[in-house]
Scaffold this active site. Structure first.
Site, PDB file in Angstrom:
ATOM      1  N   ARG A   1      -2.434 -10.349  12.912  1.00 23.83           N
ATOM      2  CA  ARG A   1      -2.573  -8.964  12.432  1.00 23.83           C
ATOM      3  C   ARG A   1      -3.443  -8.922  11.185  1.00 23.83           C
ATOM      4  NH1 ARG A   1       3.361  -7.477  12.756  1.00 23.83           N
ATOM      5  NH2 ARG A   1       3.235  -6.851  10.582  1.00 23.83           N
TER       6      ARG A   1
ATOM      7  N   LYS B   1       0.828  -1.220   0.000  1.00 21.63           N
ATOM      8  CA  LYS B   1       0.000   0.000   0.000  1.00 21.63           C
ATOM      9  C   LYS B   1       0.863   1.271   0.000  1.00 21.63           C
ATOM     10  CE  LYS B   1      -2.425   0.499   3.743  1.00 21.63           C
ATOM     11  NZ  LYS B   1      -2.213   1.617   4.652  1.00 21.63           N
TER      12      LYS B   1
ATOM     13  N   ARG C   1     -11.265   3.942   9.289  1.00 21.69           N
ATOM     14  CA  ARG C   1     -11.031   2.621   9.870  1.00 21.69           C
ATOM     15  C   ARG C   1     -12.289   2.076  10.531  1.00 21.69           C
ATOM     16  NH1 ARG C   1      -5.341   3.001  10.104  1.00 21.69           N
ATOM     17  NH2 ARG C   1      -4.217   1.863  11.599  1.00 21.69           N
TER      18      ARG C   1
ATOM     19  N   ARG D   1      12.287 -10.980  14.147  1.00 24.44           N
ATOM     20  CA  ARG D   1      11.665  -9.984  15.045  1.00 24.44           C
ATOM     21  C   ARG D   1      10.395 -10.577  15.615  1.00 24.44           C
ATOM     22  NH1 ARG D   1      11.500  -4.448  11.766  1.00 24.44           N
ATOM     23  NH2 ARG D   1       9.460  -5.326  11.410  1.00 24.44           N
TER      24      ARG D   1
ATOM     25  N   ARG E   1      11.573 -12.762   6.997  1.00 28.72           N
ATOM     26  CA  ARG E   1      12.456 -11.631   7.304  1.00 28.72           C
ATOM     27  C   ARG E   1      13.361 -11.951   8.488  1.00 28.72           C
ATOM     28  NH1 ARG E   1       9.019  -6.231   6.676  1.00 28.72           N
ATOM     29  NH2 ARG E   1       8.310  -6.742   8.754  1.00 28.72           N
TER      30      ARG E   1
END
Ligand code: AMP
Length: 225
Positions: free
Chosen positions: A171, A16, A91, A160, A129
């Site tokens: 998420r 995005k 939102r 992470r 990642r």
């Protein structure tokens, strides 16, 4: 050209941000990210910043009236005269209702782009990642499958905590739950809502698809007048 109001939806990892940057340059419009604006206010430490700091730390949504007022002030700025891209806003359905009322008053008719990306692709991208604990450099096992240490520091790479697969999936689920009613509101209101495939093609190809949709919409509007 009519004044552009583009509402950009896309989950974390959907590209995005890249699309927003391209479209901002292409149309010479403002890019309004409510997340960035709120972070600036927190850094400034003004009344709003102090009010929302805790909520932002925990990922809680900031109250609708505060965000709506902030957007209202922002879209009155000179750099929004040609138009603007909204990113991270609205939102909630209440924000969407307020926005559509305000745009109506301004004589603007928004277009909505929903960047769709296969969640397995996002999970693979994010959970591959790895980061150097010393200098923060990011690597990706998808591109570099045998990588174990950082080129710069020699340190063993780490995952992470918020990049772990179960966290990423959580998420994405939260994003879906939040976005679905807002998208449904825009569809039901009769605004153009386009689902654009956000993966499987280069970012400039995806930008081209969005530009084509906007061009067609403006053409239809000018013919309808
Ligand atoms: P973002 O960078 O878009 O993920 O936003 C970061 C944080 O800012 C969110 O977790 C919320 O606390 C707050 N925020 C950003 N946009 C909104 C919005 N439209 N409504 C309510 N809270 C928001």
């Amino acid at each position: 050209m009519n004044r552009l109001c583009l509402i950009l939806f896309g989950s974390p990892g959907s590209g995005k941000g890249t699309q927003a940057q391209f479209l901002k340059k292409h149309y010479g419009v403002a890019h309004i990210s409510t997340g960035d604006m709120l972070r600036e206010r927190v850094a400034l430490g003004d009344t709003l910043g102090r009010r929302v700091e805790k909520m932002m730390q925990t990922g809680e949504l900031v109250p609708d009236d505060a965000v709506n007022r902030m957007v209202d002030d922002r879209i009155a700025c000179e750099d929004c005269e040609v138009g603007f891209i909204l990113d991270g806003y609205p939102r909630t359905v209440s924000q969407a209702k307020w926005l559509s009322h305000r745009l109506d008053e301004l004589g603007m008719w928004p277009m909505v782009v929903h960047l769709e990306v296969d969640y397995n692709v996002i999970v693979a991208r994010i959970s591959g990642r790895r980061q150097c604990p010393m200098c923060g450099t990011l690597y990706n096992l998808a591109k570099d499958p045998h990588r174990v240490a950082c080129d710069l520091e020699g340190a063993r790479l780490e995952i992470r905590s918020d990049d772990r697969e179960e966290i990423v999936r959580g998420r994405l689920r939260a994003y879906d739950q939040l976005t679905a009613p807002v998208l449904a509101y825009f569809k039901d209101s009769g605004y153009p809502v386009w689902d654009v495939q956000g993966d499987g093609a280069a970012p400039e190809v995806i930008s081209g698809r969005i530009v084509d949709l906007i061009t067609r919409e403006f053409k239809e509007r000018s013919q309808a007048v």
